[in-house]
Design an enzyme around this catalytic site. Structure first.
Site, short mmCIF file in Angstrom:
data_model
loop_
_atom_site.label_atom_id
_atom_site.label_comp_id
_atom_site.label_asym_id
_atom_site.label_seq_id
_atom_site.Cartn_x
_atom_site.Cartn_y
_atom_site.Cartn_z
N TYR A 220 0.78 -0.98 -0.08
CA TYR A 220 -0.12 0.16 -0.23
C TYR A 220 0.48 1.06 -0.25
CZ TYR A 220 -3.03 3.14 1.72
OH TYR A 220 -4.39 3.86 1.96
N LYS B 78 -1.63 -2.08 -3.73
CA LYS B 78 -2.80 -0.15 -3.36
C LYS B 78 -2.03 1.00 -3.44
CE LYS B 78 -6.09 2.24 -0.28
NZ LYS B 78 -6.83 2.15 0.65
#
Length: 291
Positions: free
Chosen positions: A132, A160
């Site tokens: 992420y 992400k």
């Protein structure tokens, strides 16, 4: 591969405690609305203010409530590598499909430090890992080159991306391969992100508009970009309003407007959104025809 609309779940609180009944109902709403996976215990879930015991319990409740209907990508990030590994191991034991691991925040490791962090986790984690990248919150930014090195490790399956740099989608696709799962971390960029090779969004807005968010992602996946654009136009004011104050304050306010049992309560240092932010959320909910 994880695809489609994946809500980054809020964590409801009432009188300072985790509201399990409301959370379970929220999980059901997300799945019934067409969400393809769920992410508990991330930034939107206020993981920074949870104890380790609360973190693990919320994660386990989410997995239990899904009843295998959709995969759970558990938030497992920390700026302590061993704590992150402990989260990954607990997530695996509870039945999570993967762990979402944010870049270490505050201590600002070098690119070599980031590689060492994720390669250690990849070597020891019992479940796959999604990286992420959210520089605005962590003050760290993983380079395309470091990401490419990590993508060669079998346990690192995707990311992400909330960097806000849309051109990176193409650069990362070329560096990591088309099978490396790229999920947008910005609802307002999801249309362009998918057009450039992304396969979905870990979404804040999906908490409030799960069906519209799922329909939007389905339209993108089916190359119905005119339909996706129409849905983006309907959702865009909401994407913006939900970040008009410190997240997830506006999201919880929106949910309290939609559901009488949902408390907008936050944990300090977060406080309720401003009146201006509330007005923006109300207008956006109306624009999206949710109220």
């Amino acid at each position: 591969m994880f695809t489609g609309s994946i809500p980054a779940l809020v964590t409801p609180f009432r009188n300072g405690k985790f509201d399990e009944v409301v959370f379970r109902a929220h999980v059901d709403r997300m799945i019934e609305g067409g969400s393809s996976a769920l992410v508990p215990c991330g930034t939107t879930g206020e993981s920074a203010t949870m104890t380790i015991e609360e973190h693990n319990y919320v994660m386990a409740v989410c997995i239990d409530q899904t009843k295998g209907r959709v995969p759970v990508i558990a938030g497992c990030g920390s700026n302590d590598t061993k704590v992150s590994l402990a989260h990954l191991r607990h997530a695996a034991k509870a039945g999570a499909a993967a762990g979402l691991v944010v870049l270490p925040y505050y201590n600002k490791p070098s690119q070599e430090g980031l590689y060492a962090h994720y390669s250690y986790l990849a070597e020891n984690s019992p479940i796959p890992i999604l990286i992420y990248n959210v520089p605005g919150r962590t003050s760290s930014d993983i380079s395309v080159e470091t990401l490419a090195r990590l993508s060669r490790l079998p346990a690192i399956v995707g990311m992400k991306d909330a960097s806000g740099h849309i051109a990176r989608v193409s650069a990362q696709r070329l560096a990591c391969g088309s099978d490396f799962c790229q999920l947008s971390g910005n609802d307002d960029m999801a249309l362009a992100f998918n057009a450039m090779g992304g396969v979905g969004c870990i979404s804040v807005t999906a908490n409030v508009a799960p069906k519209l968010s799922a329909d939007f992602q389905k339209a993108c996946a089916e190359n119905r970009y005119q339909d996706a654009l129409a849905l983006q136009d309907r959702l865009y004011p909401l994407h913006s309003a939900l970040f008009s104050d410190s997240s997830p304050a506006p999201v919880k306010y929106a949910l309290s407007r939609l559901y009488s049992d949902f408390s907008p309560e936050l944990r300090l240092p977060l406080v309720q959104p401003s009146d201006h932010s509330k007005a923006l959320v109300d207008a956006a909910l109306s624009h999206a025809r949710l109220i």
